[in-house]
Design an enzyme around this catalytic site. Structure first.
Site, PDB file in Angstrom:
ATOM      1  N   THR A  27     -21.316  36.190 -14.867  1.00 55.49           N
ATOM      2  CA  THR A  27     -22.151  37.120 -15.626  1.00 55.49           C
ATOM      3  C   THR A  27     -21.304  37.809 -16.682  1.00 55.49           C
ATOM      4  OG1 THR A  27     -23.514  37.539 -13.681  1.00 55.49           O
ATOM      5  CG2 THR A  27     -23.627  39.169 -15.448  1.00 55.49           C
ATOM      6  N   CYS A  33     -20.062  40.251 -29.600  1.00 54.20           N
ATOM      7  CA  CYS A  33     -19.195  39.248 -28.992  1.00 54.20           C
ATOM      8  C   CYS A  33     -19.962  37.941 -28.764  1.00 54.20           C
ATOM      9  CB  CYS A  33     -18.670  39.734 -27.644  1.00 54.20           C
ATOM     10  SG  CYS A  33     -17.653  41.212 -27.749  1.00 54.20           S
ATOM     11  N   HIS A  50     -15.409  34.842 -23.498  1.00 54.35           N
ATOM     12  CA  HIS A  50     -16.066  36.039 -24.055  1.00 54.35           C
ATOM     13  C   HIS A  50     -15.079  36.617 -25.068  1.00 54.35           C
ATOM     14  CE1 HIS A  50     -18.329  40.068 -23.225  1.00 54.35           C
ATOM     15  NE2 HIS A  50     -17.811  40.060 -24.440  1.00 54.35           N
TER      16      HIS A  50
END
Length: 160
Positions: A27, A33, A50
């Site tokens: 998650t 981003c 990420h």
């Protein structure tokens, strides 16, 4: 009696990546981003990054905070697990433009992802980028499925 599979969970913080060889739901929450989700359809292995900014400028640490570094490192981690570009598919999420200024970081973050995936010969099969709202995604490393929902409210424009 049937065996119940245990699915691990992992929260992916900004400037990080994760490659799972066991069943994991990863998650993360994205604003401007980007997360690139890679999935090898033969090996059934998934990886996700990420990143916050499109390019490392050559100064300071070459970290996965930067798209060009994060994508290359994610692909190399997949290669270390014997994944091949011709077996991989990619999905891109995030890249909202949540602040009014001309830098358009979200758009630039998404563009570097598309360009690098093309350069590496990895097929982009899904994307949900841009707009003004953040996203929460959950990536299943064994199936390659990504569940996404928008978070926050869209910015109102015009009027009082």
């Amino acid at each position: 009696m049937s065996k119940v599979e245990t699915i691990a969970t992992h929260f992916l913080y900004p400037s990080n990546l994760f490659v799972g060889t066991t069943h994991t739901e990863v998650t993360t929450v994205l604003g401007s981003c980007i997360s690139v989700c890679l999935y090898d359809q033969v090996k059934k292995i998934g990886g996700i990054n990420h990143y916050m900014l499109p390019f490392w400028n050559g100064q300071g640490l070459a970290s996965v905070k930067f798209g060009n570094i994060a994508i290359e490192r994610l692909i190399k981690e997949m290669y270390r697990k014997n994944c091949k570009p011709e077996n991989m598919i990619a999905k891109i999420f995030g890249g909202a433009n949540q602040v009014d200024f001309t830098a358009r970081i979200g758009d630039r973050n998404a563009e570097v992802a598309r360009d690098m995936l093309k350069e590496y010969g990895i097929r982009l099969v899904a994307h949900n980028t841009g707009g003004q709202r953040g996203r929460k995604i959950i990536f299943d490393t064994v199936s390659g499925v990504v569940r996404m929902k928008f978070v926050g409210k869209a910015k109102q424009t015009g009027g009082e």
